[in-house]
Design an enzyme around this catalytic site. Structure first.
Site, PDB file in Angstrom:
ATOM      1  N   GLU A 325    -123.890 -25.648  98.383  1.00 37.96           N
ATOM      2  CA  GLU A 325    -125.116 -26.084  99.075  1.00 37.96           C
ATOM      3  C   GLU A 325    -125.098 -27.590  99.278  1.00 37.96           C
ATOM      4  O   GLU A 325    -125.435 -28.086 100.350  1.00 37.96           O
ATOM      5  CB  GLU A 325    -126.370 -25.677  98.287  1.00 37.96           C
ATOM      6  CG  GLU A 325    -127.678 -25.874  99.053  1.00 37.96           C
ATOM      7  CD  GLU A 325    -128.277 -27.272  98.953  1.00 37.96           C
ATOM      8  OE1 GLU A 325    -129.224 -27.559  99.708  1.00 37.96           O
ATOM      9  OE2 GLU A 325    -127.786 -28.083  98.140  1.00 37.96           O
ATOM     10  N   ASP A 354    -135.394 -24.102  95.641  1.00 35.38           N
ATOM     11  CA  ASP A 354    -134.514 -25.253  95.472  1.00 35.38           C
ATOM     12  C   ASP A 354    -135.353 -26.434  94.997  1.00 35.38           C
ATOM     13  O   ASP A 354    -136.161 -26.950  95.762  1.00 35.38           O
ATOM     14  CB  ASP A 354    -133.834 -25.580  96.817  1.00 35.38           C
ATOM     15  CG  ASP A 354    -132.748 -26.634  96.687  1.00 35.38           C
ATOM     16  OD1 ASP A 354    -132.085 -26.911  97.702  1.00 35.38           O
ATOM     17  OD2 ASP A 354    -132.582 -27.195  95.591  1.00 35.38           O
TER      18      ASP A 354
HETATM   19 ZN   LIG Z   1    -130.857 -28.636  96.005  1.00 33.25          ZN
END
Ligand SMILES: [Zn+2]
Length: 512
Positions: A325, A354
């Site tokens: 990511e 997140d």
């Molecule tokens: Zn992150």
């Protein structure tokens, strides 16, 4: 949230919508307008998902980083150990787990120089005057502006057309203004015109479009030096007669081999799979205990408590721990890219978590209906947003919307037409006075002052925020796992589910 790299993902192995009603606390129910409603009580699960349970996983991730050079970056032993830690617990809890391997190239800055040779010899400061982009090389040459509109920045299409380079002296360094098209296409046009280097300065059209920015060239590695610069410096360079600069960017390109971890619930319809995910990799600079040890620990604890309470699920839940990511949303994008059409249709929605423990937090909920930021997700995303805001309302906790700007792993899903939503508590942005009024904390200070740094450790987490966020994660996961009604997102599999051209970011690197 992501940072500057360039990636080409190749696969080794690869290995559906629902509207909901949700009961939050006894008897409270919300009915989505068009769909059948069922009542779901998530109280027992929320009680079982405790802060201590989540913190235990964060502590394990901290130890893993401590034992592996202080990082859990994709491709490192620290990330591998994080996968092993999570997979062992999920296996023991009865989930069907597997890993999905993929690889890509990462560019890491080794060194750079940017200095004016004439008319005035002067060095420029890395991190203040410029940042590297994915172009490597060494050039000293005259600087030539390309279709610049510093007086009317909003209209910039600088470098977007080959015709912008008519008369461009081959060998010169191209000075280009951000705007309209991707950085990648600007650099490809400049290279085709014989530029020996490229300087892209910010567009200048309003907030967030003037300062120094981190940008990515997508799938391109340029073999000429490419840098970004703030708008002010760009206009100064544009106004300097007979400007000659020296520009050198030295990048190291590494092949990263890494993997996503997936865990399927033993019960639930596979044609209405609810994908609950967050990224498990950190940046190279630190252990990433808030980014994103907070989301992954809360997701893991939710999965373990669903199993411990032996809750049979109506819809299969696929817990996903993405890698890559921080290098541009690579694991989640790869996962979606490997889905067949029927698997996309069988993916009901994606929930993304997140950074859910920021020390100076705001309770951000992704703006599924686009009411705040104008970028709505595929049909169903508004419902997801509603489930979260209803939950926080029922807890008398405020929320604020966060736009689908492309900075996290929901992007691949919404681009595939799959409804998405989730939570976020803030990164490098500065808390406003109004937000401090509503959420507490300190105005003018970053939501997470340790964002992408070595200090993003076990101590860099607000327990109060992590507590309510973990409850919201448990609530939404079970709500979607138990509903019997379904809403199919539109355009599933046909790309670009959301109503704007392209996302602004891919991870935290801007694409245009
Ligand atoms: Zn992150």
């Amino acid at each position: 949230m992501g940072c500057i790299v360039n990636n080409r993902a190749t696969a080794r192995n690869r290995a559906g919508a629902l509207a909901v009603t949700a009961a939050v606390g006894a008897g409270l129910a919300f009915a989505a307008p068009a769909q059948a409603a069922v009542v779901i009580d998530t109280e027992d699960l929320r009680a079982a998902v405790t802060v201590d349970g989540v913190r235990a996983h964060q502590s394990a991730l901290q130890s893993i980083a401590d034992n592996n050079g202080g990082t859990r970056q994709a491709g490192t032993a620290g990330h591998e150990a994080s996968v092993d830690y999570m997979q062992a617990l999920l296996d023991d809890a009865g989930y069907a787990t597997w890993t999905q391997e993929f690889e890509y190239e990462r560019a890491t800055l080794v060194g750079s120089t940017f200095e004016q040779i004439s008319p005035v010899a002067a060095p420029y400061l890395y991190g203040a005057d410029y940042l590297e982009m994915e172009g490597s090389g060494d050039a000293t040459a005259t600087v030539t502006g390309v279709d610049l509109v510093v007086g009317d920045p909003a209209s910039s299409t600088s470098g977007c057309e080959a015709s912008d380079f008519a008369g461009f002296p081959a060998g010169d360094i191209a000075l280009i203004q951000r705007g309209t098209c991707s950085f990648e296409s600007k650099v490809l046009n400049a290279t085709a015109a014989g530029a020996s280097g490229v300087i892209i300065f910010n567009q200048g059209n309003g907030d967030g479009r003037t300062g120094l920015f981190a940008g990515t060239l997508g799938d391109t590695f340029a073999d000429i030096p490419v840098i970004s610069a703030p708008f002010d410096l760009g206009t100064t360079l544009a106004a300097t007669e007979d400007l000659v600069v020296h520009l050198e960017v030295d990048l190291q390109i590494d092949t990263v081999v890494t993997e996503n971890l997936l865990a399927d619930s033993p019960t639930g319809r596979t044609d209405r799979t609810v994908v609950v995910g967050g990224h498990l990799d950190s940046v190279g600079e630190g252990p990433g205990i808030n980014d994103n040890g907070s989301g992954t620990a809360a997701i893991l604890e939710t999965a373990l408590q669903i199993a411990a309470l032996d809750i049979p699920l109506e819809n299969r839940v696929r817990f996903a721990f993405w890698s890559g990511e921080e290098d541009g949303l690579l694991g989640s994008s790869y996962y979606v890219s490997q889905l067949s059409k029927s698997e996309i249709k069988g993916t009901a929605l994606n929930l993304n978590f997140d950074m859910v423990g920021s020390p100076n937090a705001v309770n951000f909920v992704y703006d599924g209906d686009g009411s705040a930021f104008g970028t709505k997700g595929p049909v169903g995303s508004a419902l997801i947003e509603g489930v979260f805001t209803d939950f926080f309302d029922s807890e008398d906790a405020p929320t604020a919307p966060s736009g689908f700007d492309g900075r996290s792993d929901y992007l691949g899903f919404i681009e595939a037409g799959i409804p998405a939503g989730g939570l976020f508590t803030g990164a490098e942005g500065l808390k406003t006075a109004a937000e401090a009024e509503l959420f507490g904390g300190t105005a003018g200070v970053a939501y997470d002052p340790c964002y992408h740094q070595a200090c993003d450790t076990f101590d860099n987490v607000s327990l109060e925020t992590l507590d309510i966020m973990s409850d919201a994660i448990a609530h939404a996961t079970l709500t979607f796992a138990e509903t019997t009604s379904a809403v199919n997102g539109t355009a599933k599999g046909k790309g670009l589910g959301h109503n704007k051209t392209e996302a602004e970011f891919r991870g935290s690197s801007a694409v245009r």
